[in-house]
Enzyme design. Sequence first.
Site, mmCIF file in Angstrom:
data_model
loop_
_atom_site.group_PDB
_atom_site.id
_atom_site.type_symbol
_atom_site.label_atom_id
_atom_site.label_comp_id
_atom_site.label_asym_id
_atom_site.label_seq_id
_atom_site.Cartn_x
_atom_site.Cartn_y
_atom_site.Cartn_z
ATOM 1 N N ALA A 191 -1.888 -0.117 -8.728
ATOM 2 C CA ALA A 191 -1.380 -0.270 -10.579
ATOM 3 C C ALA A 191 -1.111 -1.542 -10.965
ATOM 4 O O ALA A 191 -0.894 -2.486 -10.240
ATOM 5 C CB ALA A 191 -1.209 1.163 -10.856
ATOM 6 N N GLY A 223 -2.957 2.535 -6.997
ATOM 7 C CA GLY A 223 -3.680 3.390 -7.862
ATOM 8 C C GLY A 223 -5.225 3.126 -7.086
ATOM 9 O O GLY A 223 -6.236 4.016 -7.526
ATOM 10 N N GLU A 238 -5.972 5.515 -4.634
ATOM 11 C CA GLU A 238 -5.797 6.715 -5.178
ATOM 12 C C GLU A 238 -6.786 6.773 -6.431
ATOM 13 O O GLU A 238 -7.722 7.746 -6.261
ATOM 14 C CB GLU A 238 -4.998 6.823 -5.894
ATOM 15 C CG GLU A 238 -3.425 7.270 -5.758
ATOM 16 C CD GLU A 238 -2.077 6.815 -6.298
ATOM 17 O OE1 GLU A 238 -2.007 6.172 -6.803
ATOM 18 O OE2 GLU A 238 -1.822 8.150 -6.257
ATOM 19 N N GLU A 249 3.723 1.830 -1.794
ATOM 20 C CA GLU A 249 4.420 2.208 -2.674
ATOM 21 C C GLU A 249 5.760 2.497 -2.700
ATOM 22 O O GLU A 249 6.718 1.222 -3.221
ATOM 23 C CB GLU A 249 3.901 3.249 -3.578
ATOM 24 C CG GLU A 249 2.832 3.271 -4.701
ATOM 25 C CD GLU A 249 1.480 4.162 -4.199
ATOM 26 O OE1 GLU A 249 1.338 3.346 -2.538
ATOM 27 O OE2 GLU A 249 0.280 3.897 -4.763
HETATM 28 N N1 CO8 Z 1 -0.407 -5.753 -9.717
HETATM 29 C C1 CO8 Z 1 -0.109 -6.670 -10.404
HETATM 30 N N2 CO8 Z 1 -0.709 -8.404 -9.735
HETATM 31 C C2 CO8 Z 1 -2.026 -7.746 -8.979
HETATM 32 C C3 CO8 Z 1 -1.141 -6.633 -8.278
HETATM 33 C C4 CO8 Z 1 -0.740 -5.272 -8.380
HETATM 34 N N3 CO8 Z 1 -0.986 -4.476 -7.799
HETATM 35 N N4 CO8 Z 1 -1.971 -7.109 -6.682
HETATM 36 C C5 CO8 Z 1 -2.426 -8.112 -6.633
HETATM 37 N N5 CO8 Z 1 -2.016 -9.114 -7.676
HETATM 38 C C6 CO8 Z 1 -2.295 -10.247 -8.312
HETATM 39 C C7 CO8 Z 1 -0.985 -11.453 -7.613
HETATM 40 O O1 CO8 Z 1 0.170 -10.855 -8.120
HETATM 41 C C8 CO8 Z 1 -1.913 -12.361 -8.139
HETATM 42 O O2 CO8 Z 1 -1.790 -12.987 -8.972
HETATM 43 P P1 CO8 Z 1 -1.229 -14.470 -9.537
HETATM 44 O O3 CO8 Z 1 -2.760 -15.218 -8.416
HETATM 45 O O4 CO8 Z 1 -1.271 -15.066 -10.530
HETATM 46 O O5 CO8 Z 1 0.173 -14.679 -8.542
HETATM 47 C C9 CO8 Z 1 -3.302 -12.252 -6.975
HETATM 48 O O6 CO8 Z 1 -3.520 -10.640 -7.800
HETATM 49 C C10 CO8 Z 1 -4.232 -12.086 -6.100
HETATM 50 O O7 CO8 Z 1 -2.634 -11.594 -5.386
HETATM 51 P P2 CO8 Z 1 -1.885 -11.981 -3.822
HETATM 52 O O8 CO8 Z 1 -2.545 -14.009 -3.932
HETATM 53 O O9 CO8 Z 1 -0.447 -11.447 -3.601
HETATM 54 O O10 CO8 Z 1 -3.218 -12.701 -2.424
HETATM 55 P P3 CO8 Z 1 -2.617 -12.426 -1.087
HETATM 56 O O11 CO8 Z 1 -4.683 -12.506 -0.255
HETATM 57 O O12 CO8 Z 1 -2.068 -12.641 -0.749
HETATM 58 O O13 CO8 Z 1 -2.572 -10.928 -0.979
HETATM 59 C C11 CO8 Z 1 -2.818 -7.826 -1.410
HETATM 60 C C12 CO8 Z 1 -3.523 -9.714 -0.865
HETATM 61 C C13 CO8 Z 1 -1.642 -7.809 0.142
HETATM 62 C C14 CO8 Z 1 -3.702 -6.956 -1.795
HETATM 63 C C15 CO8 Z 1 -1.217 -8.051 -2.372
HETATM 64 O O14 CO8 Z 1 -1.954 -9.099 -3.619
HETATM 65 C C16 CO8 Z 1 -0.484 -7.370 -2.214
HETATM 66 O O15 CO8 Z 1 0.061 -7.067 -1.804
HETATM 67 N N6 CO8 Z 1 -0.575 -6.562 -3.549
HETATM 68 C C17 CO8 Z 1 0.299 -5.318 -4.830
HETATM 69 C C18 CO8 Z 1 -0.452 -4.166 -3.619
HETATM 70 C C19 CO8 Z 1 0.398 -3.181 -3.819
HETATM 71 O O16 CO8 Z 1 1.989 -3.113 -4.156
HETATM 72 N N7 CO8 Z 1 -0.434 -1.956 -4.970
HETATM 73 C C20 CO8 Z 1 0.493 -1.050 -5.031
HETATM 74 C C21 CO8 Z 1 1.427 -1.676 -6.617
HETATM 75 S S1 CO8 Z 1 1.643 -0.289 -7.178
HETATM 76 C C22 CO8 Z 1 0.502 1.324 -7.566
HETATM 77 O O17 CO8 Z 1 -0.458 1.178 -7.105
HETATM 78 C C23 CO8 Z 1 1.522 2.701 -7.802
HETATM 79 C C24 CO8 Z 1 0.232 3.917 -8.817
HETATM 80 C C25 CO8 Z 1 0.614 4.595 -9.531
HETATM 81 C C26 CO8 Z 1 0.933 4.266 -10.501
HETATM 82 C C27 CO8 Z 1 2.290 5.494 -11.437
HETATM 83 C C28 CO8 Z 1 2.826 4.519 -12.566
HETATM 84 C C29 CO8 Z 1 4.057 4.104 -12.083
#
Ligand code: CO8
Length: 260
Positions: free
Chosen positions: A67, A112, A115, A135
Site C-alpha cells: 500500500a 498489500g 496480499e 507491516e
Molecule cells: N509506498 C510508497 N512508496 C513506496 C513504497 C510504498 N509501499 N515502496 C517503495 N516506494 C517508493 C520509495 O519511497 C521510493 O520513492 P522515491 O524514489 O521518491 O524516494 C521508490 O518507491 C523506490 O523505492 P526505494 O528507493 O526504497 O527502492 P529500494 O530498491 O531501495 O528498496 C524496497 C525497494 C525494499 C521494496 C523498499 O522500497 C521498501 O521497503 N518499500 C516498502 C515496502 C513495504 O513496507 N510495504 C508494505 C507497505 S504497508 C502495506 O502494504 C499494508 C497493506 C494494508 C494496508 C491497510 C490500510 C492501512
Amino acid sequence: MTYENLLVRIEDGIAIVTINREKALNALNTQTMLELQHFFGEAAFEIENLKGVVLTGAGEKAFVAGADISEFRDLSPADGMAFAKRGQDVFFLIERFHRPVVAAVNGFALGGGCELAMACHLRVAGEKARFGQPEVNLGLIPGYGGTQRLVQCIGKSRALEFMMTADLISVSDASHWGLVNRVVPLGREVEEAKALIEKIAGKAPFAVSRVIECVNAYYDEGVDGFWKEVDAFGECCGTEDFREGASAFLEKRPAQFTGK
Ligand code: CO8
C-alpha cells in the site's frame, strides 16, 4: 472511468492489467484501488468473451511494493479500519471473479502487493520475485486480507513466522511454501500467466467459474461448501457444455465448449 494508474490491454481474449506506478514501485494508492475496483467490478464484465485476467506491475523491479505508505502516515483508528475494509472489498472482487485471475509477479510483492497476489486465483512468479509482509516494521499488520489468506496459502506456522519476522523470501521459498504456482524465467511472467489462462480457456467456462465459487466457499463462514458443491454440480448438469463434454469423451473427439 479513465484510468491513471492501470494500463489495460486485451490480447487473445485475455485482459493484461498493469499497475503503472513504476516510480513508486507500483504502490497501491487510493486512486489505484479505485481503478482496480472499477475494473473488476464493472469494466471486465463488458469485455466480450473474456478468458481471464493477468495482473502485473510496470517495470522490472516490482509487482507491487505494498500500500502507498505516503497516504497513511496520519491515519486515525477509524480511518485505518475504513482503509482496510475498502481494500479488502476490492480484493474480494478479484478473488470472486468468475474468470481466472493470474498474478504475474515480476519483482517485489510486499505488504498489500503480496496480499494482492494472494487474492488472485493463481500466481506465476519470475526468478527474481521476492515476497514479504513487512507491516510490523511500520507498526502495522497486513490489512488487505493477508493474515487470513496467508494461513490459507502456506499454513499457520509459516504464516506467523512470515508476518512476525517481516523477512522477505525468495521465489524458491515461496514456491516451496505453496505461495506461488509456477516459477518462470525472468521476463516470462506475463506470457506464462497467459499460457495458463489459455489452458483453462479450453475447459468448460461455466464449470471453471463454479470451481472458483466452490473453492472460495470453503473459506466462507456459515457456508456449507459441500452443499455448495452439490448445488453447483447440479447446475453444471443443466449446461450444454456438460452434454458436449460427455459426448465428446464418448465419441473420442475434442470437446467444443460454447459456455452455454
Ligand atoms: N509506498 C510508497 N512508496 C513506496 C513504497 C510504498 N509501499 N515502496 C517503495 N516506494 C517508493 C520509495 O519511497 C521510493 O520513492 P522515491 O524514489 O521518491 O524516494 C521508490 O518507491 C523506490 O523505492 P526505494 O528507493 O526504497 O527502492 P529500494 O530498491 O531501495 O528498496 C524496497 C525497494 C525494499 C521494496 C523498499 O522500497 C521498501 O521497503 N518499500 C516498502 C515496502 C513495504 O513496507 N510495504 C508494505 C507497505 S504497508 C502495506 O502494504 C499494508 C497493506 C494494508 C494496508 C491497510 C490500510 C492501512
